[in-house]
Write a protein that holds these residues in place. Structure first.
Motif, mmCIF file in Angstrom:
data_model
loop_
_atom_site.group_PDB
_atom_site.id
_atom_site.type_symbol
_atom_site.label_atom_id
_atom_site.label_comp_id
_atom_site.label_asym_id
_atom_site.label_seq_id
_atom_site.Cartn_x
_atom_site.Cartn_y
_atom_site.Cartn_z
ATOM 1 N N ALA A 20 8.434 2.717 7.104
ATOM 2 C CA ALA A 20 6.876 2.553 7.052
ATOM 3 C C ALA A 20 6.312 3.967 7.194
ATOM 4 C CB ALA A 20 6.161 1.442 7.913
ATOM 5 N N GLY A 21 5.112 4.331 6.354
ATOM 6 C CA GLY A 21 4.418 5.444 6.628
ATOM 7 C C GLY A 21 5.096 6.933 6.731
ATOM 8 N N ALA A 22 6.364 6.777 5.797
ATOM 9 C CA ALA A 22 7.061 8.088 6.005
ATOM 10 C C ALA A 22 6.570 8.825 4.587
ATOM 11 C CB ALA A 22 8.547 7.883 5.657
ATOM 12 N N VAL A 23 6.656 10.136 4.483
ATOM 13 C CA VAL A 23 6.169 11.142 3.324
ATOM 14 C C VAL A 23 7.525 11.489 2.682
ATOM 15 C CG1 VAL A 23 4.865 12.785 2.280
ATOM 16 C CG2 VAL A 23 3.961 11.295 4.043
ATOM 17 N N SER A 45 0.812 -1.276 -0.143
ATOM 18 C CA SER A 45 0.010 -0.139 -0.136
ATOM 19 C C SER A 45 0.720 1.356 -0.100
ATOM 20 C CB SER A 45 -1.058 0.116 1.271
ATOM 21 O OG SER A 45 -1.806 -1.038 1.023
ATOM 22 N N MET A 46 2.023 1.047 -0.173
ATOM 23 C CA MET A 46 2.974 2.476 -0.388
ATOM 24 C C MET A 46 2.132 3.221 -1.630
ATOM 25 S SD MET A 46 5.197 2.485 -3.339
ATOM 26 C CE MET A 46 5.900 3.951 -2.707
ATOM 27 N N VAL A 78 7.037 12.544 8.652
ATOM 28 C CA VAL A 78 6.342 13.209 7.848
ATOM 29 C C VAL A 78 6.549 14.717 7.935
ATOM 30 C CG1 VAL A 78 4.047 13.818 7.214
ATOM 31 C CG2 VAL A 78 4.243 11.590 8.063
ATOM 32 N N ASN A 101 2.971 1.850 3.289
ATOM 33 C CA ASN A 101 2.254 3.044 3.525
ATOM 34 C C ASN A 101 2.775 4.117 3.290
ATOM 35 O OD1 ASN A 101 -0.499 1.904 4.001
ATOM 36 N ND2 ASN A 101 0.208 1.026 5.716
ATOM 37 N N SER A 102 4.068 4.063 2.819
ATOM 38 C CA SER A 102 4.758 5.191 2.485
ATOM 39 C C SER A 102 4.305 5.983 1.453
ATOM 40 C CB SER A 102 6.479 5.016 2.534
ATOM 41 O OG SER A 102 6.830 4.198 1.324
ATOM 42 N N THR A 103 4.734 7.234 1.181
ATOM 43 C CA THR A 103 4.274 7.909 0.291
ATOM 44 C C THR A 103 5.595 8.715 -0.489
ATOM 45 O OG1 THR A 103 2.306 8.414 0.888
ATOM 46 C CG2 THR A 103 2.755 10.105 -0.859
ATOM 47 N N ALA A 135 12.599 8.539 7.998
ATOM 48 C CA ALA A 135 11.464 8.354 8.389
ATOM 49 C C ALA A 135 10.589 9.736 8.964
ATOM 50 C CB ALA A 135 11.545 7.549 9.901
#
Length: 193
Positions: free
Chosen positions: A130-133, A80-81, A147, A113-115, A145
């Protein structure tokens, strides 16, 4: 056919797919896409026309690889990135001529889930948490890492944290591979094994 395609997947005529690649459930590969050898495209992956994917790339479930994205060999895209290709999208304003190129260099990892905001280069063997923008270029071997993503360390080619400061001088040997690295200023150099 020297690659595998699940019966629910759609591969448009003209797409180039290398030997040994596997295309799983509900994947759509557009006609202009170029995919290398030994790749794995997980469930519900979309690959647009102006995309180049190298060899041994792993794209996990629910990832869309849009136009103007290039993934070099051995890149890992976590579940889901997200990639983008327009910096300032508006539904009522067509910006298809304004797509920005995104380049992910050899061996980089993009966590779940990174963007990745379009127009950046992610360096060789960099590691995006994970989850970083990511909205700016990432140095080779950098661990980023948050946002927005900021560098918090270094990673080896093996995917292990390198115990060196962010800047300065120093050397590190990976305990798993005996590969050696040297920090010079703000750059980590691979010295070999």
């Amino acid at each position: 056919m020297s690659y595998q395609v699940h019966t629910s997947a759609i591969v448009d005529e003209g797409a180039q797919i290398g030997a040994g690649s596997r295309i799983w459930h509900f994947v759509h590969v557009c006609a202009g896409a170029r995919i290398g050898e030994g790749c794995s495209l997980g469930q519900n992956v979309f690959v647009s026309n102006r995309v180049v994917i190298g060899n041994n790339v792993k794209i996990q479930n629910n990832v869309s690889v849009y136009d103007n994205v290039t993934l070099e060999d051995d890149v890992f895209c976590g579940p889901s990135m997200v990639f983008t290709n327009v910096y300032n999208p508006r539904s009522a304003v067509s910006r298809k001529e304004e797509y920005r190129d995104t380049l992910v260099r050899k061996g980089a990892t993009l966590g779940a889930n990174s963007t990745v905001v379009c127009g950046v280069t992610i360096g060789e063997y960099a590691f995006v948490a994970a989850g970083a923008v990511v909205n700016r270029d990432v140095r080779p071997y950098a661990l980023v890492a948050g946002v927005p993503a900021k560098q918090i360390g270094w990673m080896s080619q093996q995917g292990e944290r390198v115990e060196l400061p962010l800047t300065g001088e120093g050397e590190f040997t990976c305990p798993h591979t005996a590969q050696r690295y040297r920090l010079v200023g703000e750059h980590l150099e691979y010295l070999g094994a």
